[in-house]
Design a protein around this motif. Structure first.
Motif, PDB file in Angstrom:
ATOM      1  N   SER A  26       0.832  -1.212   0.000  1.00 57.46           N
ATOM      2  CA  SER A  26       0.000   0.000   0.000  1.00 57.46           C
ATOM      3  C   SER A  26       0.860   1.253   0.000  1.00 57.46           C
ATOM      4  O   SER A  26       0.362   2.362  -0.205  1.00 57.46           O
ATOM      5  N   GLY A  27       2.147   1.078   0.282  1.00 59.30           N
ATOM      6  CA  GLY A  27       3.048   2.230   0.333  1.00 59.30           C
ATOM      7  C   GLY A  27       3.001   2.969   1.657  1.00 59.30           C
ATOM      8  O   GLY A  27       3.668   3.988   1.820  1.00 59.30           O
ATOM      9  N   ALA A  28       2.241   2.460   2.627  1.00 54.05           N
ATOM     10  CA  ALA A  28       2.087   3.169   3.904  1.00 54.05           C
ATOM     11  C   ALA A  28       3.238   2.883   4.861  1.00 54.05           C
ATOM     12  O   ALA A  28       3.539   3.696   5.732  1.00 54.05           O
ATOM     13  N   LEU A  29       3.855   1.699   4.711  1.00 48.45           N
ATOM     14  CA  LEU A  29       4.942   1.325   5.619  1.00 48.45           C
ATOM     15  C   LEU A  29       6.225   1.073   4.840  1.00 48.45           C
ATOM     16  O   LEU A  29       6.197   0.637   3.683  1.00 48.45           O
ATOM     17  N   LEU A  30       7.337   1.326   5.506  1.00 52.60           N
ATOM     18  CA  LEU A  30       8.643   1.039   4.926  1.00 52.60           C
ATOM     19  C   LEU A  30       9.399   0.161   5.918  1.00 52.60           C
ATOM     20  O   LEU A  30       9.484   0.498   7.102  1.00 52.60           O
ATOM     21  N   ALA A  31       9.912  -0.975   5.442  1.00 58.76           N
ATOM     22  CA  ALA A  31      10.725  -1.832   6.301  1.00 58.76           C
ATOM     23  C   ALA A  31      12.183  -1.632   5.919  1.00 58.76           C
ATOM     24  O   ALA A  31      12.503  -1.439   4.748  1.00 58.76           O
ATOM     25  N   SER A  32      13.070  -1.658   6.922  1.00 55.16           N
ATOM     26  CA  SER A  32      14.506  -1.544   6.644  1.00 55.16           C
ATOM     27  C   SER A  32      15.259  -2.549   7.498  1.00 55.16           C
ATOM     28  O   SER A  32      14.766  -2.974   8.545  1.00 55.16           O
ATOM     29  N   CYS A  33      16.450  -2.930   7.053  1.00 56.97           N
ATOM     30  CA  CYS A  33      17.232  -3.915   7.805  1.00 56.97           C
ATOM     31  C   CYS A  33      18.707  -3.712   7.528  1.00 56.97           C
ATOM     32  O   CYS A  33      19.075  -3.030   6.573  1.00 56.97           O
ATOM     33  N   GLY A  34      19.551  -4.314   8.379  1.00 61.23           N
ATOM     34  CA  GLY A  34      20.977  -4.127   8.147  1.00 61.23           C
ATOM     35  C   GLY A  34      21.883  -4.848   9.105  1.00 61.23           C
ATOM     36  O   GLY A  34      21.515  -5.871   9.695  1.00 61.23           O
ATOM     37  N   GLY A  35      23.072  -4.282   9.252  1.00 61.54           N
ATOM     38  CA  GLY A  35      24.136  -4.898  10.032  1.00 61.54           C
ATOM     39  C   GLY A  35      23.840  -4.986  11.518  1.00 61.54           C
ATOM     40  O   GLY A  35      24.500  -5.749  12.229  1.00 61.54           O
ATOM     41  N   ASP A  36      22.861  -4.220  12.004  1.00 59.04           N
ATOM     42  CA  ASP A  36      22.548  -4.291  13.442  1.00 59.04           C
ATOM     43  C   ASP A  36      21.574  -5.426  13.759  1.00 59.04           C
ATOM     44  O   ASP A  36      21.100  -5.536  14.890  1.00 59.04           O
ATOM     45  N   LYS A  37      21.282  -6.262  12.762  1.00 59.02           N
ATOM     46  CA  LYS A  37      20.474  -7.484  12.931  1.00 59.02           C
ATOM     47  C   LYS A  37      19.022  -7.196  13.302  1.00 59.02           C
ATOM     48  O   LYS A  37      18.325  -8.068  13.836  1.00 59.02           O
ATOM     49  N   THR A  38      18.573  -5.980  13.047  1.00 55.10           N
ATOM     50  CA  THR A  38      17.182  -5.645  13.341  1.00 55.10           C
ATOM     51  C   THR A  38      16.445  -5.263  12.060  1.00 55.10           C
ATOM     52  O   THR A  38      17.060  -4.923  11.050  1.00 55.10           O
ATOM     53  N   ILE A  39      15.104  -5.342  12.171  1.00 58.55           N
ATOM     54  CA  ILE A  39      14.240  -4.823  11.110  1.00 58.55           C
ATOM     55  C   ILE A  39      13.503  -3.658  11.735  1.00 58.55           C
ATOM     56  O   ILE A  39      12.997  -3.774  12.865  1.00 58.55           O
ATOM     57  N   ARG A  40      13.448  -2.556  11.056  1.00 63.21           N
ATOM     58  CA  ARG A  40      12.667  -1.423  11.546  1.00 63.21           C
ATOM     59  C   ARG A  40      11.505  -1.170  10.595  1.00 63.21           C
ATOM     60  O   ARG A  40      11.663  -1.259   9.381  1.00 63.21           O
ATOM     61  N   ILE A  41      10.356  -0.914  11.177  1.00 64.39           N
ATOM     62  CA  ILE A  41       9.170  -0.604  10.389  1.00 64.39           C
ATOM     63  C   ILE A  41       8.858   0.878  10.597  1.00 64.39           C
ATOM     64  O   ILE A  41       8.690   1.321  11.737  1.00 64.39           O
ATOM     65  N   TRP A  42       8.822   1.604   9.489  1.00 63.30           N
ATOM     66  CA  TRP A  42       8.594   3.054   9.545  1.00 63.30           C
ATOM     67  C   TRP A  42       7.236   3.380   8.932  1.00 63.30           C
ATOM     68  O   TRP A  42       6.804   2.733   7.974  1.00 63.30           O
ATOM     69  N   GLY A  43       6.565   4.375   9.508  1.00 63.19           N
ATOM     70  CA  GLY A  43       5.281   4.806   8.955  1.00 63.19           C
ATOM     71  C   GLY A  43       5.059   6.271   9.289  1.00 63.19           C
ATOM     72  O   GLY A  43       5.839   6.881  10.031  1.00 63.19           O
ATOM     73  N   LYS A  44       3.995   6.809   8.745  1.00 64.38           N
ATOM     74  CA  LYS A  44       3.725   8.226   8.933  1.00 64.38           C
ATOM     75  C   LYS A  44       2.811   8.456  10.135  1.00 64.38           C
ATOM     76  O   LYS A  44       1.841   7.730  10.327  1.00 64.38           O
ATOM     77  N   GLU A  45       3.158   9.437  10.943  1.00 63.54           N
ATOM     78  CA  GLU A  45       2.234   9.935  11.966  1.00 63.54           C
ATOM     79  C   GLU A  45       2.027  11.394  11.653  1.00 63.54           C
ATOM     80  O   GLU A  45       2.938  12.203  11.838  1.00 63.54           O
ATOM     81  N   GLY A  46       0.841  11.719  11.152  1.00 62.65           N
ATOM     82  CA  GLY A  46       0.621  13.063  10.629  1.00 62.65           C
ATOM     83  C   GLY A  46       1.517  13.248   9.425  1.00 62.65           C
ATOM     84  O   GLY A  46       1.511  12.428   8.514  1.00 62.65           O
ATOM     85  N   GLU A  47       2.365  14.268   9.473  1.00 65.39           N
ATOM     86  CA  GLU A  47       3.277  14.521   8.363  1.00 65.39           C
ATOM     87  C   GLU A  47       4.661  13.922   8.617  1.00 65.39           C
ATOM     88  O   GLU A  47       5.532  13.969   7.771  1.00 65.39           O
ATOM     89  N   LEU A  48       4.836  13.361   9.821  1.00 65.99           N
ATOM     90  CA  LEU A  48       6.163  12.883  10.204  1.00 65.99           C
ATOM     91  C   LEU A  48       6.333  11.385   9.996  1.00 65.99           C
ATOM     92  O   LEU A  48       5.427  10.604  10.279  1.00 65.99           O
ATOM     93  N   TRP A  49       7.514  11.005   9.533  1.00 64.62           N
ATOM     94  CA  TRP A  49       7.851   9.592   9.431  1.00 64.62           C
ATOM     95  C   TRP A  49       8.473   9.156  10.748  1.00 64.62           C
ATOM     96  O   TRP A  49       9.418   9.768  11.222  1.00 64.62           O
ATOM     97  N   VAL A  50       7.930   8.087  11.347  1.00 63.12           N
ATOM     98  CA  VAL A  50       8.447   7.622  12.630  1.00 63.12           C
ATOM     99  C   VAL A  50       8.670   6.107  12.585  1.00 63.12           C
ATOM    100  O   VAL A  50       8.109   5.405  11.745  1.00 63.12           O
ATOM    101  N   CYS A  51       9.478   5.629  13.539  1.00 64.64           N
ATOM    102  CA  CYS A  51       9.708   4.194  13.638  1.00 64.64           C
ATOM    103  C   CYS A  51       8.548   3.574  14.416  1.00 64.64           C
ATOM    104  O   CYS A  51       8.309   3.915  15.567  1.00 64.64           O
TER     105      CYS A  51
END
Lengths: 336, 163
Positions: A26-51
């Motif tokens: 849907s384009g509402a969430l962004l997942a990211s991952c990397g060397g720190d062995k975690t996955i972060r899910i980012w989304g919008k709260e109002g106009e701000l992108w937050v984890c």
């Protein structure tokens, strides 16, 4: 006259290099991952992108890639610890549903077929695995494809068909389809002179774009049996030919490429810290000699190598990128 | 390349933080001396890396040399270091460890992360091409450096006293 990329948000939180980002369907969430062995899910709260969430404890080594299922309910994560985890958010929270074991070493990518019934993974062990998703959310290995001669860097499914593409350290791209009793490699795309890091299909799936350590981007076109160009298709299997090479814009390996289904724009990310955006131009023979123009080259988009770039599937012109510098960025393409 | 100019023009903010070069004679000379200092710093750092098998340093064994270190600027201003080394024997099985050690030492010791290419000198190793590709593939490097045994081996080459 030419558009520019405007930095919309910088998402910080990862404590090591960020390898991959993936938009939910849907384009509402962004997942990211990397060397720190975690996955972060980012989304919008109002106009701000937050984890929104941080998914931990599923992997003991780098998480190399994340990928959303077409329904948006599942997330697959490929790790250097030789496993792939599958997360479900049906309960509202992300829960680890399964850990897929089988690869001998680092899993480098995971990708879902358009139907959501198949998941592909690839690894340094040179193999591509196809997993069937059963009705009770179990994953069964349907095929192990060992046609590449070196590690397989990336897998991507066709947007509408059960056709899989993979690219490799052996400088080639391969396509796979289900034959009568098993999956088989049905096309070999040769042309790059170094590792092919990434690929994407266009909206209809008749073209593929590939990005390589040889610092070029290539566009390949499918020629179906009975094509007007008269290109032979042995055994009635479509043949893919390179119709365009874009070079001279990146100075270091190109690690990622994304073909926007909404605008037709192609974005690339490189070890030269820059992002490029290409736009197709009208051409005399658009099928066999398409023309692409570099419309944006945003130098210093990140402070270090850029590992992944992805167009938002729903909001035209919205682009995400991630880098060795630990940041995830969201960009908006703006017309001058 | 007109379109390149126009897109670069739109990013004055970004260009101001990236060191420019080649604008006038003075800046050129300043930049040349800056790169020369960096080249020497890099050589100093890699020259005392210990060979994985022997007690000697890479400098003592002539694996690295001052002429094998070159630095230049990419078009956007970042520094690229090109390091060439000569394995002690053409079938040296630890050539990739030497490559990893050089990269790790520079990543750890230089104040700012730099672009680094590491190559075995042409004609000095039986499988130079294969190893060169491996030791410059960032994904393989990352994965290798997560392997505890390799980590230990590389650490013993970089900081012989600590191990």
């Amino acid at each position: 006259m030419y558009p520019t990329l405007k930095e919309h948000a910088q998402l910080t939180g990862h404590t090591d290099q960020v390898w991959c980002i993936s938009w939910s369907p849907s384009g509402a969430l962004l997942a990211s991952c990397g060397g720190d062995k975690t996955i972060r899910i980012w989304g919008k709260e109002g106009e701000l992108w937050v984890c929104k969430s941080v998914l931990t404890d599923a992997h003991t080594r780098t998480i190399r890639a994340v990928s959303w299922s077409p329904c948006g309910q599942y997330l697959a994560a490929a790790s250097f610890d030789a496993t792939t985890s599958v997360w479900s958010r049906k309960s509202g929270e992300f829960e680890c549903l399964a850990t897929l074991e089988g690869h001998e070493n680092e899993v480098k990518c995971a990708g879902w077929a358009c139907t959501g019934n198949l998941l592909a993974t690839c690894a340094r062990d040179k193999s591509v695995w196809i997993w069937e998703v059963t009705a009770d959310e179990e994953f069964e290995c349907a095929s192990v494809l060992s046609t590449h001669t070196q590690d397989v860097k990336y897998v991507k499914w066709h947007p509408t068909r059960e056709l899989l593409a993979s690219c490799s350290y052996d400088d080639t791209v391969r396509l796979y389809r289900e034959a009568s009793d098993d999956w088989e490699s049905c096309a070999l795309l040769k042309g790059h002179t170094s590792t092919v890091w990434s690929l994407d299909f266009d909206k209809d799936g008749h073209r593929i774009v590939t990005a390589s350590a040889d610092a070029t981007v290539k566009i390949w076109r499918e020629h179906e049996p009975g094509n007007p160009e008269g290109i032979a298709t042995p055994d009635h299997i479509p043949v893919w030919k390179c119709v365009c090479t874009l070079s001279g814009h990146h100075e270091r390996p190109i690690y990622s490429v994304s073909w926007c289904p909404l605008s037709g724009r192609i974005a690339t990310a490189s070890g030269d810290d820059s992002l490029c955006v290409y736009q197709e131009l009208p051409a005399e023979d658009e099928k066999n000699a398409p023309k692409f123009e570099l419309t944006v080259r945003h130098r210093g988009a990140h402070a270090e190598d850029i590992n992944c770039v992805a167009w938002n599937p729903n909001e035209e012109g919205l682009l995400a990128s991630c880098s060795d510098d630990g940041a995830v960025k969201i960009w908006q393409i703006e017309k001058e | 390349m007109e379109y390149l100019e126009s897109s670069v023009d739109g990013k004055r903010e970004m260009s101001s933080v990236i060191p420019h070069h080649g604008v006038d004679q003075d800046e050129n000379e300043n930049d040349d001396s800056e790169l020369k200092i960096l080249q020497e710093t890099i050589y100093d750092l890699i020259s005392d890396i210990k060979d994985p098998e022997k007690a000697d340093s890479l400098e003592d064994l002539n694996v690295v040399s001052e002429t094998g270190v070159k630095v230049k600027r990419l078009q956007d201003g970042q520094v690229l270091a090109n390091i060439e080394f000569v394995p002690t024997v053409p079938h040296c099985t630890l050539a990739s460890i030497i490559g990893l050690s050089i990269r790790s030492k520079l990543d750890q010791s230089l104040p700012k992360k730099m672009k680094i290419d590491i190559f075995i000198k042409k004609g000095t190793h039986d499988t130079a091409e294969e190893i060169n590709k491996q030791i410059n593939d960032k994904e393989r490097i990352s994965a290798a450096m997560e392997n505890p045994n390799l980590q230990k081996l590389v650490a013993s080459c970089i900081d012989p006293e600590d191990t």
